[in-house]
Scaffold this motif. Structure first.
Motif, short mmCIF file in Angstrom:
data_model
loop_
_atom_site.label_atom_id
_atom_site.label_comp_id
_atom_site.label_asym_id
_atom_site.label_seq_id
_atom_site.Cartn_x
_atom_site.Cartn_y
_atom_site.Cartn_z
N GLU A 27 23.93 25.50 -8.92
CA GLU A 27 23.49 26.56 -9.85
C GLU A 27 22.64 27.63 -9.17
OE1 GLU A 27 21.19 23.69 -12.22
OE2 GLU A 27 19.42 24.91 -11.78
N ASN A 28 22.71 28.84 -9.72
CA ASN A 28 21.85 29.95 -9.29
C ASN A 28 21.91 30.22 -7.78
OD1 ASN A 28 20.76 30.88 -11.78
ND2 ASN A 28 19.28 29.21 -11.81
N GLU A 45 24.78 34.44 -15.93
CA GLU A 45 23.42 34.18 -16.42
C GLU A 45 22.64 33.62 -15.25
OE1 GLU A 45 20.15 31.64 -18.31
OE2 GLU A 45 21.72 31.03 -16.93
N LEU A 46 21.37 34.01 -15.11
CA LEU A 46 20.53 33.47 -14.04
C LEU A 46 19.08 33.44 -14.51
CD1 LEU A 46 19.03 36.19 -12.78
CD2 LEU A 46 21.25 36.48 -11.68
N ASP A 47 18.27 32.61 -13.81
CA ASP A 47 16.86 32.40 -14.17
C ASP A 47 15.98 32.94 -13.04
OD1 ASP A 47 17.41 30.44 -16.51
OD2 ASP A 47 18.53 29.61 -14.81
N ILE A 48 14.87 33.56 -13.42
CA ILE A 48 14.01 34.11 -12.35
C ILE A 48 12.58 33.56 -12.39
CG2 ILE A 48 15.35 36.22 -11.99
CD1 ILE A 48 13.20 37.71 -13.67
N ILE A 59 16.00 30.99 -9.57
CA ILE A 59 15.90 29.52 -9.62
C ILE A 59 15.46 29.13 -11.03
CG2 ILE A 59 13.54 29.52 -8.66
CD1 ILE A 59 14.30 26.81 -7.26
N HIS A 60 15.98 28.02 -11.51
CA HIS A 60 15.70 27.61 -12.90
C HIS A 60 14.34 26.94 -13.05
CE1 HIS A 60 15.93 24.96 -16.46
NE2 HIS A 60 16.67 25.91 -16.97
N ASP A 61 14.05 25.97 -12.16
CA ASP A 61 12.84 25.16 -12.34
C ASP A 61 11.64 25.83 -11.68
OD1 ASP A 61 14.79 23.48 -13.29
OD2 ASP A 61 14.48 21.89 -11.81
N ALA A 62 10.45 25.39 -12.10
CA ALA A 62 9.22 25.89 -11.48
C ALA A 62 9.01 25.28 -10.10
CB ALA A 62 8.03 25.57 -12.38
N LEU A 120 13.93 35.39 -18.06
CA LEU A 120 12.55 35.23 -17.59
C LEU A 120 12.15 33.80 -17.94
CD1 LEU A 120 11.36 38.58 -19.03
CD2 LEU A 120 11.02 37.98 -16.65
N LYS A 121 12.13 32.96 -16.94
CA LYS A 121 11.89 31.53 -17.15
C LYS A 121 10.39 31.29 -17.13
CE LYS A 121 14.64 28.70 -17.61
NZ LYS A 121 15.03 28.28 -18.98
N LYS A 122 9.83 30.81 -18.23
CA LYS A 122 8.37 30.57 -18.36
C LYS A 122 7.55 31.74 -17.78
CE LYS A 122 8.34 25.90 -19.54
NZ LYS A 122 8.98 24.83 -18.81
N PRO A 123 7.71 32.94 -18.31
CA PRO A 123 6.98 34.09 -17.75
C PRO A 123 5.46 33.92 -17.82
CG PRO A 123 8.03 34.66 -19.85
CD PRO A 123 8.54 33.32 -19.46
#
Ligand code: G3P
Ligand code: CA
Length: 247
Positions: A27-28, A45-48, A59-62, A120-123
């Motif tokens: 992924e990503n 779709e992507l996560d930042i 990247i999806h995770d922190a 915006l993943k957990k902004p």
């Protein structure tokens, strides 16, 4: 009056590749986005997240634990340091050497060819990411870009910085009519978890003139449960599933 569509009519919806072609690639990553393009996705779709040196990475995770051969928080590494980690081997040896991409590199390679749905993943854990994203997106036309998040405050910041960009509110809870009316006053899309789709919600979204993205549809049964509604886009790990649905 909003009606359920005839079950024999296959509605046309945009095909969005979740984290790239995440069903068959890590992924990503660049290879996941490349494969999504080859498989006929309309959008990726992507996560930042932000690095220690304030670079926007995909990247999806922190943390990098699940999707690389390293450990630790994304925010504790500079981008150069993150580049030492392999973001492909966890999925399969075939993808050894894939890196965590910079959002800028993904845009430069794909924004002319595909729509891009940026989450915006957990902004709240990435302070300042909205203005950094605004600066990063300045050279690009945002016509084919949608920005989404569960965090309404963050989306409001984005709207203020980029009034013309299209925004999707992520929803994974039962939507009330009052929520829908409030969202419609500020934003263009609702990005709805597929289990939250029902007649009352879909009718209210339509009436409020909100556009709809449904996520994440990965089986035929899931697809059959939503395909009769007038939806704008479906997010999937398995683009083949959506291709077959239109045959
Ligand atoms: O596009 C919706 C979806 O990406 C939200 O969930 O956890 O995959 O980021 P997640
Ligand atoms: Ca996401």
């Amino acid at each position: 009056m909003f009606k359920k569509q005839n079950q024999f009519f296959h509605p046309s919806f945009q095909k969005i590749a979740h984290r790239g072609a995440a069903g068959i690639c890590p992924e990503n990553t660049m290879i996941a986005f490349e494969r999504a393009l080859q498989l006929g996705a309309d959008m990726i779709e992507l996560d930042i997240q932000l690095t220690k040196d304030q670079q926007i990475v995909v990247i999806h995770d922190a943390t990098i634990d699940r999707t690389t051969n390293g450990t630790g928080k994304v925010s504790d590494y500079t981008y150069e340091e993150l580049c030492q980690f392999d973001a492909g081997s966890w999925f399969s040896k075939t993808f050894q050497g894939e890196k965590i991409p910079l959002l800028k590199d993904v845009l430069d390679k794909f924004y002319n060819q595909l729509g891009i749905l940026i989450e915006l993943k957990k902004p709240e854990k990435n302070p300042g990411i909205e203005s950094l994203l605004n600066s990063l997106l300045m050279p690009y036309s945002t016509d084919s870009i949608i920005i989404q998040s569960f965090n309404l405050d963050s989306l409001r910041k984005i709207k203020k910085l980029m009034p013309s960009v299209k925004i999707a509110v992520l929803v994974n809870y039962p939507l009330q009519i009052k929520d829908i009316k409030r969202i419609a006053q500020e934003f263009e899309y609702v990005s709805l978890k597929w289990t939250m789709v029902n007649k009352k919600v879909m009718s209210a979204l339509k009436q409020a003139q909100l556009r709809t993205i449904i996520w994440t549809i990965n089986t035929k049964k899931q697809l059959d449960s939503v395909r009769c509604w007038d939806i704008d886009a479906i997010v999937t790990d398995h683009l083949q599933l959506l291709a077959k649905s239109k045959e």
